[in-house]
Design a protein around this motif. Structure first.
Motif, PDB file in Angstrom:
ATOM      1  N   UNK A  40      57.190  43.066  50.389  1.00 46.41           N
ATOM      2  CA  UNK A  40      57.300  44.120  49.391  1.00 46.41           C
ATOM      3  C   UNK A  40      57.239  43.617  47.971  1.00 46.41           C
ATOM      4  N   UNK A  41      57.370  42.291  47.743  1.00 50.36           N
ATOM      5  CA  UNK A  41      57.221  41.753  46.389  1.00 50.36           C
ATOM      6  C   UNK A  41      55.801  42.039  45.906  1.00 50.36           C
ATOM      7  N   UNK A  42      55.643  42.440  44.637  1.00 48.73           N
ATOM      8  CA  UNK A  42      54.351  42.920  44.143  1.00 48.73           C
ATOM      9  C   UNK A  42      53.927  42.231  42.850  1.00 48.73           C
ATOM     10  N   UNK A  43      52.621  42.127  42.703  1.00 46.73           N
ATOM     11  CA  UNK A  43      52.009  41.601  41.497  1.00 46.73           C
ATOM     12  C   UNK A  43      50.812  42.481  41.158  1.00 46.73           C
ATOM     13  N   UNK A  44      50.723  42.926  39.904  1.00 42.29           N
ATOM     14  CA  UNK A  44      49.561  43.679  39.433  1.00 42.29           C
ATOM     15  C   UNK A  44      48.637  42.714  38.705  1.00 42.29           C
ATOM     16  N   UNK A  45      47.340  42.772  39.032  1.00 46.94           N
ATOM     17  CA  UNK A  45      46.374  41.841  38.457  1.00 46.94           C
ATOM     18  C   UNK A  45      45.241  42.630  37.812  1.00 46.94           C
ATOM     19  N   UNK A  46      44.960  42.328  36.551  1.00 47.61           N
ATOM     20  CA  UNK A  46      43.876  42.966  35.805  1.00 47.61           C
ATOM     21  C   UNK A  46      42.579  42.183  36.024  1.00 47.61           C
ATOM     22  N   UNK A  47      41.451  42.854  35.859  1.00 48.55           N
ATOM     23  CA  UNK A  47      40.170  42.180  35.993  1.00 48.55           C
ATOM     24  C   UNK A  47      39.993  41.040  35.015  1.00 48.55           C
ATOM     25  N   UNK A  48      40.755  41.037  33.932  1.00 50.60           N
ATOM     26  CA  UNK A  48      40.695  39.956  32.947  1.00 50.60           C
ATOM     27  C   UNK A  48      41.513  38.742  33.364  1.00 50.60           C
ATOM     28  N   UNK A  49      42.293  38.887  34.441  1.00 52.97           N
ATOM     29  CA  UNK A  49      43.167  37.810  34.886  1.00 52.97           C
ATOM     30  C   UNK A  49      44.606  37.976  34.457  1.00 52.97           C
ATOM     31  N   UNK A  50      44.889  38.948  33.594  1.00 61.13           N
ATOM     32  CA  UNK A  50      46.274  39.234  33.196  1.00 61.13           C
ATOM     33  C   UNK A  50      47.036  39.753  34.401  1.00 61.13           C
ATOM     34  N   UNK A  51      48.337  39.497  34.444  1.00 55.43           N
ATOM     35  CA  UNK A  51      49.129  39.963  35.584  1.00 55.43           C
ATOM     36  C   UNK A  51      50.491  40.462  35.126  1.00 55.43           C
ATOM     37  N   UNK A  52      51.128  41.232  35.994  1.00 53.19           N
ATOM     38  CA  UNK A  52      52.468  41.754  35.735  1.00 53.19           C
ATOM     39  C   UNK A  52      53.229  41.778  37.055  1.00 53.19           C
ATOM     40  N   UNK A  91      52.362  30.189  43.026  1.00 55.51           N
ATOM     41  CA  UNK A  91      51.804  31.139  43.988  1.00 55.51           C
ATOM     42  C   UNK A  91      50.860  32.106  43.285  1.00 55.51           C
ATOM     43  N   UNK A  92      51.281  32.633  42.149  1.00 49.86           N
ATOM     44  CA  UNK A  92      50.447  33.555  41.400  1.00 49.86           C
ATOM     45  C   UNK A  92      49.118  32.902  41.010  1.00 49.86           C
ATOM     46  N   UNK A  93      49.177  31.628  40.653  1.00 45.35           N
ATOM     47  CA  UNK A  93      47.960  30.924  40.254  1.00 45.35           C
ATOM     48  C   UNK A  93      46.948  30.851  41.390  1.00 45.35           C
ATOM     49  N   UNK A  94      47.432  30.854  42.629  1.00 48.20           N
ATOM     50  CA  UNK A  94      46.532  30.828  43.778  1.00 48.20           C
ATOM     51  C   UNK A  94      46.091  32.231  44.179  1.00 48.20           C
ATOM     52  N   UNK A  95      46.917  33.218  43.916  1.00 44.50           N
ATOM     53  CA  UNK A  95      46.596  34.587  44.319  1.00 44.50           C
ATOM     54  C   UNK A  95      45.603  35.240  43.369  1.00 44.50           C
ATOM     55  N   UNK A  96      45.733  35.000  42.082  1.00 42.13           N
ATOM     56  CA  UNK A  96      44.908  35.720  41.100  1.00 42.13           C
ATOM     57  C   UNK A  96      43.408  35.505  41.321  1.00 42.13           C
ATOM     58  N   UNK A  97      42.901  34.266  41.530  1.00 41.35           N
ATOM     59  CA  UNK A  97      41.459  34.123  41.786  1.00 41.35           C
ATOM     60  C   UNK A  97      40.997  34.875  43.030  1.00 41.35           C
ATOM     61  N   UNK A  98      41.836  34.889  44.087  1.00 40.76           N
ATOM     62  CA  UNK A  98      41.490  35.629  45.298  1.00 40.76           C
ATOM     63  C   UNK A  98      41.459  37.135  45.021  1.00 40.76           C
ATOM     64  N   UNK A  99      42.392  37.589  44.181  1.00 39.65           N
ATOM     65  CA  UNK A  99      42.417  39.014  43.827  1.00 39.65           C
ATOM     66  C   UNK A  99      41.165  39.401  43.054  1.00 39.65           C
ATOM     67  N   UNK A 100      40.725  38.550  42.149  1.00 38.60           N
ATOM     68  CA  UNK A 100      39.514  38.846  41.383  1.00 38.60           C
ATOM     69  C   UNK A 100      38.285  38.842  42.288  1.00 38.60           C
ATOM     70  N   UNK A 126      44.734  44.670  47.295  1.00 46.50           N
ATOM     71  CA  UNK A 126      44.128  46.001  47.332  1.00 46.50           C
ATOM     72  C   UNK A 126      43.530  46.345  45.957  1.00 46.50           C
ATOM     73  N   UNK A 127      42.212  46.227  45.804  1.00 44.08           N
ATOM     74  CA  UNK A 127      41.586  46.659  44.545  1.00 44.08           C
ATOM     75  C   UNK A 127      41.758  48.166  44.354  1.00 44.08           C
ATOM     76  N   UNK A 128      42.159  48.537  43.141  1.00 44.60           N
ATOM     77  CA  UNK A 128      42.323  49.956  42.834  1.00 44.60           C
ATOM     78  C   UNK A 128      40.932  50.603  42.802  1.00 44.60           C
ATOM     79  N   UNK A 129      40.813  51.721  43.470  1.00 50.38           N
ATOM     80  CA  UNK A 129      39.526  52.411  43.590  1.00 50.38           C
ATOM     81  C   UNK A 129      39.016  52.308  45.007  1.00 50.38           C
ATOM     82  N   UNK A 130      38.388  51.196  45.375  1.00 55.44           N
ATOM     83  CA  UNK A 130      37.829  51.107  46.724  1.00 55.44           C
ATOM     84  C   UNK A 130      38.868  50.966  47.828  1.00 55.44           C
ATOM     85  N   UNK A 131      39.978  50.261  47.576  1.00 58.26           N
ATOM     86  CA  UNK A 131      40.976  50.047  48.621  1.00 58.26           C
ATOM     87  C   UNK A 131      42.278  50.791  48.361  1.00 58.26           C
ATOM     88  N   UNK A 132      42.552  51.091  47.104  1.00 64.07           N
ATOM     89  CA  UNK A 132      43.751  51.835  46.719  1.00 64.07           C
ATOM     90  C   UNK A 132      43.297  52.984  45.824  1.00 64.07           C
TER      91      UNK A 132
END
Length: 318
Positions: A37-49, A57-66, A102-108
């Motif tokens: 349930x822990x969550x991270x929001x990732x922007x297409x620019x690479x910014x996160x919240x 961990x975030x450093x490894x997740x963000x490239x996969x999210x993009x 989950x990309x917003x739009x196609x998956x969310x």
């Protein structure tokens, strides 16, 4: 101005055309420094919240999210967090985690995300239910669909889906602005509770430093606070009319925990008064008293520890 929440950030990035991905921990093994349930929001620019399990961990997740955003499809990511990596992030130890992207739009879908954000703003509870492995679109469920998960506040995988809970913050209403409350308020905030302190006694309220004090009568203040199933209520005044009024108001709410300071003899007399006021036996059984786990607490700070521990145990073990 308050920083946007994870949901607000996702929606804003998506609507601005920047692209957005929601990353959610779906499983954690061993002593992984996170929880489902822990969550991270990732922007297409690479910014996160937000956070999943520390910066490494975030450093490894963000490239996969993009990459998921570019592909326009959800994906799962399995990660090993070594003890060394965990310590570098000031965490106790490592473990293994699985993350849903989950990309917003196609998956969310945006309408679903907007409904989640609206519920968050209104203090309503919802669950984002995603089939695993990801593919079919997610849906939103209310608390009635997953009562045990909502009672204990635990997101997790069940029946082939991942149930991510979106709930209002835990709340603590404290009647009695004394020494125990001075210790309890900061502890509860560290544990993730928003705290309100009530005390109609002007002299006591004026000397309290841990939080602003609501000086309205307890019944009025508690009614105005509208306790919900994620609210705990404690009475700490040792002033029987004040505590009794707070307890009577609390028993009329769905608060998950109600506790009151006092010895067994004090509580026995209290139960007699509340019964005479019309409270049935099953309602009175909701009151935890003497308050707190029995850890032989002596000082106000130790008593505060025992109270917070009992509140958390009640929340998680029900």
């Amino acid at each position: 101005m308050a920083e946007p929440t994870i949901l607000q950030a996702l929606l804003a990035w998506h609507r601005a055309g920047e692209g957005a991905v929601l990353a959610t921990v779906t499983e954690a093994w061993s002593s992984a420094p996170t929880r489902p349930g822990a969550m991270l929001a990732i922007c297409g620019s690479g910014e996160s919240r937000g956070t999943l399990a520390g910066g490494a961990v975030e450093a490894r997740v963000i490239p996969e999210a993009l990459a998921a955003l570019a592909e326009g499809a959800a994906r799962e990511l399995s990660l090993i967090v070594t003890d060394e990596t965990a310590r570098a992030a000031r965490l106790a130890c490592g473990g293994a985690i699985r993350v849903l992207l989950q990309p917003v739009g196609p998956a969310l879908p945006e309408p679903l995300l907007a409904e989640l954000a609206e519920a968050e703003a209104e203090g309503r509870s919802l669950a984002l239910v995603t089939p695993l492995p990801p593919g079919p679109p997610p849906r939103l469920d209310g608390p009635a669909a997953w009562p045990e998960r909502f009672r204990t506040g635990r997101s997790g995988e069940e029946e082939g889906v991942f149930v991510a809970l979106y709930t209002p913050p835990l709340r603590l209403l404290v009647t009695g602005a004394g020494q125990i409350a001075e210790a309890l308020v900061p502890m509860a905030r560290l544990a993730g509770f928003t705290v309100e302190v009530i005390d109609p006694r002007p002299d006591i309220a004026a000397s309290f430093s841990a939080a602003p004090v609501i000086t309205a009568p307890p019944a009025e203040a508690i009614a105005a606070a509208r306790p919900d199933p994620r609210t705990a209520l404690v009475t700490l005044t040792h002033d029987h009319p004040v505590d009794d009024a707070a307890l009577l108001a609390g028993l009329a709410t769905p608060a998950f925990y109600i506790g009151s300071l006092g010895s067994r003899r004090t509580h026995a007399a209290r139960l007699e008064r509340l019964a005479a006021a019309g409270q049935p036996a099953e309602a009175l059984e909701r009151i935890h008293a003497p308050i707190g786990l029995n850890i032989e607490a002596v000082t106000p700070a130790e008593i505060a520890v025992s109270i917070l521990a009992e509140i958390i145990a009640t929340l998680r073990r029900r």
